[in-house]
Motif scaffolding. Structure first.
Motif, PDB file in Angstrom:
ATOM      1  N   GLU A 271       0.846  -1.186   0.000  1.00 46.56           N
ATOM      2  CA  GLU A 271       0.000   0.000   0.000  1.00 46.56           C
ATOM      3  C   GLU A 271       0.890   1.247   0.000  1.00 46.56           C
ATOM      4  N   VAL A 272       0.453   2.241  -0.748  1.00 49.63           N
ATOM      5  CA  VAL A 272       1.221   3.492  -0.846  1.00 49.63           C
ATOM      6  C   VAL A 272       0.286   4.657  -0.548  1.00 49.63           C
ATOM      7  N   ALA A 273       0.695   5.503   0.378  1.00 51.68           N
ATOM      8  CA  ALA A 273      -0.059   6.719   0.713  1.00 51.68           C
ATOM      9  C   ALA A 273       0.891   7.899   0.621  1.00 51.68           C
ATOM     10  N   VAL A 274       0.553   8.861  -0.253  1.00 55.91           N
ATOM     11  CA  VAL A 274       1.405  10.032  -0.473  1.00 55.91           C
ATOM     12  C   VAL A 274       0.590  11.280  -0.232  1.00 55.91           C
ATOM     13  N   ASP A 275       1.069  12.120   0.670  1.00 49.90           N
ATOM     14  CA  ASP A 275       0.443  13.416   0.919  1.00 49.90           C
ATOM     15  C   ASP A 275       0.647  14.307  -0.302  1.00 49.90           C
ATOM     16  N   GLY A 276      -0.385  15.001  -0.735  1.00 45.82           N
ATOM     17  CA  GLY A 276      -0.289  15.816  -1.940  1.00 45.82           C
ATOM     18  C   GLY A 276       0.797  16.867  -1.877  1.00 45.82           C
ATOM     19  N   SER A 277       1.032  17.447  -0.713  1.00 47.89           N
ATOM     20  CA  SER A 277       2.044  18.494  -0.593  1.00 47.89           C
ATOM     21  C   SER A 277       3.463  17.928  -0.647  1.00 47.89           C
ATOM     22  N   SER A 278       3.609  16.595  -0.602  1.00 46.89           N
ATOM     23  CA  SER A 278       4.941  15.987  -0.626  1.00 46.89           C
ATOM     24  C   SER A 278       5.511  15.880  -2.031  1.00 46.89           C
ATOM     25  N   THR A 279       4.732  16.279  -3.018  1.00 49.36           N
ATOM     26  CA  THR A 279       5.215  16.173  -4.398  1.00 49.36           C
ATOM     27  C   THR A 279       6.011  17.392  -4.825  1.00 49.36           C
ATOM     28  N   ARG A 280       6.038  18.447  -4.010  1.00 51.77           N
ATOM     29  CA  ARG A 280       6.779  19.665  -4.363  1.00 51.77           C
ATOM     30  C   ARG A 280       8.079  19.707  -3.556  1.00 51.77           C
ATOM     31  N   LEU A 281       9.031  18.910  -3.991  1.00 49.03           N
ATOM     32  CA  LEU A 281      10.307  18.789  -3.290  1.00 49.03           C
ATOM     33  C   LEU A 281      11.439  19.156  -4.231  1.00 49.03           C
ATOM     34  N   ALA A 282      12.596  19.479  -3.637  1.00 54.07           N
ATOM     35  CA  ALA A 282      13.792  19.701  -4.445  1.00 54.07           C
ATOM     36  C   ALA A 282      14.131  18.402  -5.183  1.00 54.07           C
ATOM     37  N   ARG A 315       4.614  11.931   3.881  1.00 53.06           N
ATOM     38  CA  ARG A 315       3.840  13.121   4.210  1.00 53.06           C
ATOM     39  C   ARG A 315       4.776  14.298   4.499  1.00 53.06           C
ATOM     40  N   ARG A 316       4.261  15.484   4.227  1.00 51.87           N
ATOM     41  CA  ARG A 316       5.003  16.730   4.449  1.00 51.87           C
ATOM     42  C   ARG A 316       4.753  17.220   5.857  1.00 51.87           C
ATOM     43  N   GLU A 317       5.841  17.622   6.534  1.00 54.70           N
ATOM     44  CA  GLU A 317       5.744  18.194   7.879  1.00 54.70           C
ATOM     45  C   GLU A 317       6.553  19.488   7.912  1.00 54.70           C
ATOM     46  N   ALA A 320      10.066  19.676   6.241  1.00 50.58           N
ATOM     47  CA  ALA A 320      10.641  18.335   6.115  1.00 50.58           C
ATOM     48  C   ALA A 320       9.617  17.399   5.501  1.00 50.58           C
ATOM     49  N   VAL A 321      10.099  16.325   4.933  1.00 54.00           N
ATOM     50  CA  VAL A 321       9.240  15.270   4.410  1.00 54.00           C
ATOM     51  C   VAL A 321       9.605  13.987   5.149  1.00 54.00           C
ATOM     52  N   ARG A 322       8.592  13.266   5.592  1.00 50.11           N
ATOM     53  CA  ARG A 322       8.806  12.054   6.384  1.00 50.11           C
ATOM     54  C   ARG A 322       8.358  10.836   5.581  1.00 50.11           C
ATOM     55  N   LEU A 323       9.225   9.853   5.502  1.00 52.91           N
ATOM     56  CA  LEU A 323       8.934   8.593   4.826  1.00 52.91           C
ATOM     57  C   LEU A 323       8.908   7.479   5.868  1.00 52.91           C
ATOM     58  N   ARG A 324       7.844   6.672   5.853  1.00 57.37           N
ATOM     59  CA  ARG A 324       7.740   5.505   6.744  1.00 57.37           C
ATOM     60  C   ARG A 324       7.371   4.290   5.896  1.00 57.37           C
ATOM     61  N   VAL A 325       8.150   3.240   6.071  1.00 57.24           N
ATOM     62  CA  VAL A 325       7.859   1.969   5.412  1.00 57.24           C
ATOM     63  C   VAL A 325       7.722   0.921   6.511  1.00 57.24           C
ATOM     64  N   ILE A 326       6.526   0.321   6.617  1.00 59.57           N
ATOM     65  CA  ILE A 326       6.209  -0.590   7.721  1.00 59.57           C
ATOM     66  C   ILE A 326       5.718  -1.908   7.137  1.00 59.57           C
ATOM     67  N   ASP A 327       6.193  -3.011   7.699  1.00 52.24           N
ATOM     68  CA  ASP A 327       5.657  -4.317   7.325  1.00 52.24           C
ATOM     69  C   ASP A 327       5.156  -5.024   8.587  1.00 52.24           C
ATOM     70  N   ASP A 328       4.366  -6.064   8.400  1.00 54.71           N
ATOM     71  CA  ASP A 328       3.807  -6.802   9.550  1.00 54.71           C
ATOM     72  C   ASP A 328       4.449  -8.183   9.693  1.00 54.71           C
ATOM     73  N   GLY A 329       5.692  -8.298   9.238  1.00 57.48           N
ATOM     74  CA  GLY A 329       6.380  -9.575   9.337  1.00 57.48           C
ATOM     75  C   GLY A 329       6.772  -9.909  10.772  1.00 57.48           C
ATOM     76  N   ARG A 330       7.209 -11.148  10.969  1.00 54.53           N
ATOM     77  CA  ARG A 330       7.633 -11.598  12.299  1.00 54.53           C
ATOM     78  C   ARG A 330       9.066 -11.146  12.553  1.00 54.53           C
ATOM     79  N   THR A 331       9.330 -10.671  13.736  1.00 57.06           N
ATOM     80  CA  THR A 331      10.679 -10.286  14.136  1.00 57.06           C
ATOM     81  C   THR A 331      11.199 -11.279  15.159  1.00 57.06           C
ATOM     82  N   GLU A 332      12.462 -11.631  15.014  1.00 59.74           N
ATOM     83  CA  GLU A 332      13.077 -12.580  15.929  1.00 59.74           C
ATOM     84  C   GLU A 332      13.419 -11.891  17.244  1.00 59.74           C
TER      85      GLU A 332
END
Length: 379
Positions: A271-282, A315-317, A320-332
């Motif tokens: 799944e990908v979620a992009v804040d509209g204001s995050s597209t105006r970056l250097a 998302r834009r803050e 700054a722009v913040r990127l988060r990539v999260i999965d629901d896999g098992r961690t040892e």
């Protein structure tokens, strides 16, 4: 001192000598007109026809001065030396024309465009000719010092322009090298992402083939499509890496391309979620966000055990722009393993832009990669 002399002797010719152009022909024309006018109108000139013809012999040397700086200097200053010899043997007044001061241009070209050996040999010849001319003209110490100072000024000016041009070319080579390192990283990201996607599709195909054989063809078609895209992007990137000069290639991908990474018809889903204001970056930040997301997705596809869902959130803050990539896999359980080269490269990419990146197990399980980058690149 020995090292300096050896370095000068081994100095190659500059590779950026411009070809003969309109300004060169204008210089030759102006010199020819001045030499003819002075030869015809100067009342105290001895051996007028011979001196004028010898002066005009400098005209071709002015056209050779960049491609053949040593022969051009030998011709020009050889004519000046010949006139000094004639003056000594004939016991006459100065035979030189004022327009023959153009030999200074030949000396400049020798120091600017010649190799180290040519500069040393040509300078020695010029020194002999100057000494001979001063002796023939019975110059006093003041005239001698003034002449030597003028020659040294011409050589110094040529050396300054030569050094500046060499420094500029070194900077350009360094910039190209840095760009190629960045492109090599992009190539690694591209290959890792697509190969991981191919591996996931192949694993899914192995499962589907036994249960729903008719869907195996769809999986194979997806693998073929992914492999074709991989080869196309690899060829484009490798072509850029092989070229000495800049070539036209497709623009780098950015935040607006992130939705193409989404995938609903597979395991895990993306799944990908992009804040509209995050597209105006250097541009550098825009490309970095995409590559960090792509690399994080690749790592999740490759290493997240039992993951069924991967989410990319941008998302834009403020600034700054913040990127988060999260999965629901098992961690040892146990200590967090040392980061690999891929994660270290991602961290370095973020830090080069003045940002930060952290990665580790999430509070609710799975793995989290979070990067914060400035909207504008640091000056």
């Amino acid at each position: 001192m020995v090292r300096v002399r050896r370095s000068l002797w081994q100095e190659p010719r500059p590779a950026d000598a411009p070809p003969v152009g309109r300004a060169d022909w204008l210089l030759v024309g102006a010199f020819a007109v001045a030499a003819l006018a002075e030869g015809a109108l100067r009342p105290d000139l001895a051996w007028r026809p011979l001196v004028t013809v010898l002066a005009l012999a400098l005209a071709p040397a002015l056209l050779w001065r960049r491609d053949h700086p040593l022969p051009a200097a030998l011709v020009g200053w050889g004519v000046a030396g010949l006139l000094s010899v004639l003056q000594l043997t004939a016991h006459t007044d100065d035979l030189g024309l004022l327009s023959m001061m153009v030999v200074l241009v030949l000396l400049y070209s020798l120091a600017r465009w010649g190799s180290g050996r040519e500069v040393v040999a040509g300078s020695a010849f010029v020194a002999v000719v100057v000494a001979l001319g001063m002796y023939a003209a019975a110059a006093d110490w003041a005239d001698a010092l003034g002449g030597v100072a003028l020659l040294l000024l011409v050589v110094a000016l040529a050396a300054v322009f030569r050094y500046r041009a060499d420094l500029w070319h070194r900077q350009q080579r360094e910039i190209r090298n840095q760009e190629r390192v960045a492109l090599a990283r992009e190539l690694h990201d591209i290959v890792a992402h697509h190969v991981s996607a191919i591996a996931v599709q192949a694993q899914a195909g192995g499962v589907v083939a036994g249960v729903q054989p008719e869907k195996a063809a769809e999986v194979l078609a997806a693998i073929e499509s992914e492999a074709s895209r991989t080869l196309a992007e690899m060829r484009s990137m490798v072509r850029v890496l092989r070229e000495e000069e800049a070539v036209a290639y497709t623009p780098q991908r950015g935040v607006t391309d992130l939705p193409a990474l989404a995938r609903a018809d597979g395991t895990p889903t993306v799944e990908v979620a992009v804040d509209g204001s995050s597209t105006r970056l250097a541009p550098p930040v825009d490309a970095a966000v995409y590559r960090l997301a792509q690399e994080s997705l690749t790592n999740a596809l490759r290493h997240a055990r039992g993951a069924t869902r991967i989410r990319i959130d941008v998302r834009r803050e403020r600034d700054a722009v913040r990127l988060r990539v999260i999965d629901d896999g098992r961690t040892e359980p146990g200590p967090v393993p040392e980061p690999g080269f891929g994660l270290l490269g991602m961290t370095e990419r973020a830090q080069l832009l003045g940002g930060s990146l952290i990665a580790g197990p999430g509070r609710a399980g799975g793995w989290v990669v979070e990067a914060v980058l400035p909207v504008e690149t640091p000056a």
